[in-house]
Design an enzyme around this catalytic site. Sequence first.
Site, short mmCIF file in Angstrom:
data_model
loop_
_atom_site.label_atom_id
_atom_site.label_comp_id
_atom_site.label_asym_id
_atom_site.label_seq_id
_atom_site.Cartn_x
_atom_site.Cartn_y
_atom_site.Cartn_z
NE ARG A 149 -2.59 -5.43 7.07
CZ ARG A 149 -3.75 -5.96 6.71
NH1 ARG A 149 -4.29 -6.94 7.42
NH2 ARG A 149 -4.37 -5.52 5.63
CE LYS A 161 -4.13 -1.99 2.18
NZ LYS A 161 -5.06 -1.92 3.34
CE1 TYR A 209 -9.60 -2.46 0.28
CE2 TYR A 209 -8.71 -0.51 -0.79
CZ TYR A 209 -8.53 -1.65 -0.01
OH TYR A 209 -7.29 -1.98 0.46
CG ASN A 226 -3.64 -2.03 6.86
OD1 ASN A 226 -3.49 -1.76 5.67
ND2 ASN A 226 -4.72 -2.64 7.31
CD GLU A 277 -9.17 -8.57 -3.60
OE1 GLU A 277 -9.83 -7.93 -2.77
OE2 GLU A 277 -8.13 -9.20 -3.30
CG HIS A 300 -5.58 -5.93 -0.32
ND1 HIS A 300 -6.80 -5.81 0.29
CD2 HIS A 300 -5.74 -6.85 -1.33
CE1 HIS A 300 -7.67 -6.60 -0.32
NE2 HIS A 300 -7.06 -7.23 -1.31
N1 UDP Z 1 -9.69 -0.06 7.33
C1 UDP Z 1 -9.77 1.17 7.95
N2 UDP Z 1 -10.45 1.26 9.15
C2 UDP Z 1 -11.06 0.19 9.72
C3 UDP Z 1 -10.97 -1.06 9.07
C4 UDP Z 1 -10.29 -1.15 7.88
O1 UDP Z 1 -9.24 2.15 7.46
O2 UDP Z 1 -11.65 0.32 10.79
C5 UDP Z 1 -8.96 -0.17 6.04
C6 UDP Z 1 -7.62 -0.89 6.18
O3 UDP Z 1 -6.68 -0.29 5.26
C7 UDP Z 1 -7.98 -2.30 5.77
C8 UDP Z 1 -8.98 -2.04 4.65
O4 UDP Z 1 -9.74 -0.93 5.13
O5 UDP Z 1 -6.84 -3.05 5.35
C9 UDP Z 1 -9.93 -3.19 4.36
O6 UDP Z 1 -10.54 -3.59 5.56
P1 UDP Z 1 -10.74 -5.13 5.91
O7 UDP Z 1 -11.62 -5.20 7.11
O8 UDP Z 1 -11.15 -5.88 4.68
O9 UDP Z 1 -9.25 -5.59 6.38
P2 UDP Z 1 -8.12 -6.47 5.71
O10 UDP Z 1 -8.80 -7.60 4.95
O11 UDP Z 1 -7.31 -5.58 4.79
O12 UDP Z 1 -7.29 -6.96 6.87
#
Ligand code: UDP
Length: 138
Positions: free
Chosen positions: A102, A9, A49, A112, A126, A115
């Site tokens: 992470r 990212k 997204y 973070n 994707e 992805h």
């Molecule tokens: N994210 C965020 N705030 C939150 C949860 C998620 O900004 O409270 C962002 C973060 O970059 C995350 C992405 O949205 O990686 C997608 O969220 P998801 O819950 O799918 O998490 P991931 O699968 O990436 O662990």
Amino acid sequence: MERTFAIIKPDAVERGLSGKIITKIEEAGFAIVGMKKIHLSRAQAEGFYYVHKERPFFNDLCSFMSRSPVIVLCLQKENAIADWRTLMGATNPANAEPGTIRKEFAKNIEENSSHGSDAPETAAFEIPYFFNSFELVG
Ligand code: UDP
């Protein structure tokens, strides 16, 4: 063999962490079958997204993901989807295990660093969102 989709990212690319993350990917036994650096438009980030479009963090997330370049990858190994998510660690770096991407590199729950697809159906959406068949080798 299974394929998954990964992104390094903007926060990680900006801080020059791409090489360290790619090293972790290779040392964990993933084959990189596709990789390129791109700068997402806001519309491309929103399309990627779209499942999160009703979530409160959606707008900020799309701004973040389109503010500077990312590296997108298609990774292959047995159990690639679950193993890549294990290597990334929890969404919130405060909850991530030691040694995960992470835990080591993420700035916060939004920025973070990485992805990963969360299921086979997600990977099936994707991977072709970013790569055509000529861009996947090996
Ligand atoms: N994210 C965020 N705030 C939150 C949860 C998620 O900004 O409270 C962002 C973060 O970059 C995350 C992405 O949205 O990686 C997608 O969220 P998801 O819950 O799918 O998490 P991931 O699968 O990436 O662990």
